[in-house]
Scaffold this active site. Sequence first.
Site, short mmCIF file in Angstrom:
data_model
loop_
_atom_site.label_atom_id
_atom_site.label_comp_id
_atom_site.label_asym_id
_atom_site.label_seq_id
_atom_site.Cartn_x
_atom_site.Cartn_y
_atom_site.Cartn_z
N LYS A 1 0.85 -1.19 0.00
CA LYS A 1 0.00 0.00 0.00
C LYS A 1 0.89 1.24 0.00
O LYS A 1 1.73 1.42 0.88
CB LYS A 1 -0.90 -0.01 1.24
CG LYS A 1 -1.74 1.26 1.35
CD LYS A 1 -2.77 1.15 2.45
CE LYS A 1 -3.54 2.45 2.60
NZ LYS A 1 -4.56 2.36 3.64
N TYR B 1 -15.29 1.16 -6.47
CA TYR B 1 -16.57 1.83 -6.24
C TYR B 1 -17.48 1.70 -7.46
O TYR B 1 -18.66 2.02 -7.39
CB TYR B 1 -16.32 3.31 -5.89
CG TYR B 1 -15.41 3.45 -4.68
CD1 TYR B 1 -15.92 3.32 -3.40
CD2 TYR B 1 -14.04 3.64 -4.83
CE1 TYR B 1 -15.09 3.40 -2.29
CE2 TYR B 1 -13.20 3.71 -3.73
CZ TYR B 1 -13.73 3.59 -2.46
OH TYR B 1 -12.90 3.65 -1.37
N LYS C 1 1.34 10.09 5.55
CA LYS C 1 1.47 8.72 6.04
C LYS C 1 2.73 8.03 5.53
O LYS C 1 2.79 6.80 5.43
CB LYS C 1 0.21 7.93 5.64
CG LYS C 1 -1.08 8.53 6.21
CD LYS C 1 -2.30 7.62 6.03
CE LYS C 1 -3.53 8.23 6.69
NZ LYS C 1 -4.71 7.33 6.63
N LYS D 1 -2.26 -1.47 -3.77
CA LYS D 1 -3.12 -0.29 -3.70
C LYS D 1 -2.29 0.99 -3.75
O LYS D 1 -1.27 1.04 -3.05
CB LYS D 1 -3.89 -0.36 -2.38
CG LYS D 1 -4.76 0.82 -2.08
CD LYS D 1 -5.31 0.69 -0.69
CE LYS D 1 -6.09 1.95 -0.37
NZ LYS D 1 -6.52 1.99 0.98
C1 PBG Z 1 -7.38 3.37 5.73
C2 PBG Z 1 -7.69 3.26 4.29
C3 PBG Z 1 -7.50 4.20 3.27
C4 PBG Z 1 -8.06 3.66 2.13
C5 PBG Z 1 -8.53 2.39 2.46
N1 PBG Z 1 -8.28 2.15 3.80
C6 PBG Z 1 -6.97 5.58 3.30
C7 PBG Z 1 -5.63 5.86 3.77
O1 PBG Z 1 -4.80 4.98 3.97
O2 PBG Z 1 -5.37 7.04 3.98
C8 PBG Z 1 -8.15 4.34 0.80
C9 PBG Z 1 -9.23 3.88 -0.10
C10 PBG Z 1 -9.56 4.81 -1.19
O3 PBG Z 1 -8.92 5.86 -1.41
O4 PBG Z 1 -10.52 4.48 -1.91
N2 PBG Z 1 -6.15 3.05 6.16
#
Ligand code: PBG
Length: 353
Positions: free
Chosen positions: A221, A340, A244, A275
Amino acid sequence: MAIKFGRPIEMRDAPRRQTALASTPLDLTIRLRRNRKAEWARRLVRENVLTTDDLIWPMFVVDGHNTRTPVASMPGVDRLTVDQAVRDAERAAKLNIPCIALFPYTEPSLRDEHGSEALNPNNLVCQSVRAIKKEFPEIGVLCDVALDPFTSHGHDGLIEDGKILNDETVAVLVKQALVQAEAGCDVIAPSDMMDGRVGAIRAALDEAGFLDVQIMSYAAKYASAFYGPFRDAIGSAKTLTGDKRTYQMDSANSDEALREVELDIAEGADMVMVKPGMPYLDVVRRVKDTFAMPTFVYQVSGEYAMIAGAAANGWIDGDRAMMESLLGFKRAGADGILTYFAPKAAEKLKADS
Ligand code: PBG
């Protein structure tokens, strides 16, 4: 200017049909367009297909009753009260979408520094899981494990002196996973990127008797600008302090993604995820080729917003761009896609079949 087309090197030894070609300026024995000449021919040689079985539908839940609130930055996506989430779960079941994913918009008054609401067995996510599994036990329910929907600072973990604490956070995530499993969640999906959380969660689930609860780890991620609209949807955009990047990956790296995935598999992940999606298709391909694991990809909120927003303005054909983007994930090696677009794509697949 005349352009000369030589024969491809690998065709040098192929039977020569010079006579037919001699009168033409082009020496083209091989014409890839032949297989594209009609829809039936294109269907026949098609290498990848998208089906409803490939889709996981992420939904946002919010407190209240019988209300759907549009998310401004995600045209076509609403925050749902629990009763409405049950209605959408029904829609998913009817469309044969195998699995839905739940994300809460937590009331600001319930957010604190430690994300304690994450451990409330009656929080929005747990209420939704119970309500959905009660009416539609056949549909898979996935729950995110991370603290950001619940913390006042919008980070996925606990903070001390401006630093995100790893091991202390993992201890809380383990509890969060247990609370969700208790509520009936089928798939635990840690999205926090702390080190060691998959192993710790697996051990705790097993110890508590949740042997069949799967783990889909957000294994690779990235720290991404494409999460913006999601943070609007869960209400953490305004509160997030800093970024983050000390836990989510640097978008320049792909070898590191393989190390992340390898560790999560070793710790017991049943499925792994990359992701965001579209900017990281190369990572999806490397992960699939290297580990041959059930590999998922998240077409995140910003990717959705780009396509849905451009379509809403009439700048692109939204349906075609949607299907093309989803097929791209399949081509890159993904077994499934969190998107989505799931209900829209499933409807289109149904209509076209
Ligand atoms: C939470 C999380 C996030 C997403 C999924 N779980 C956001 C982030 O890490 O800031 C993002 C999903 C999206 O943008 O559709 N940790």
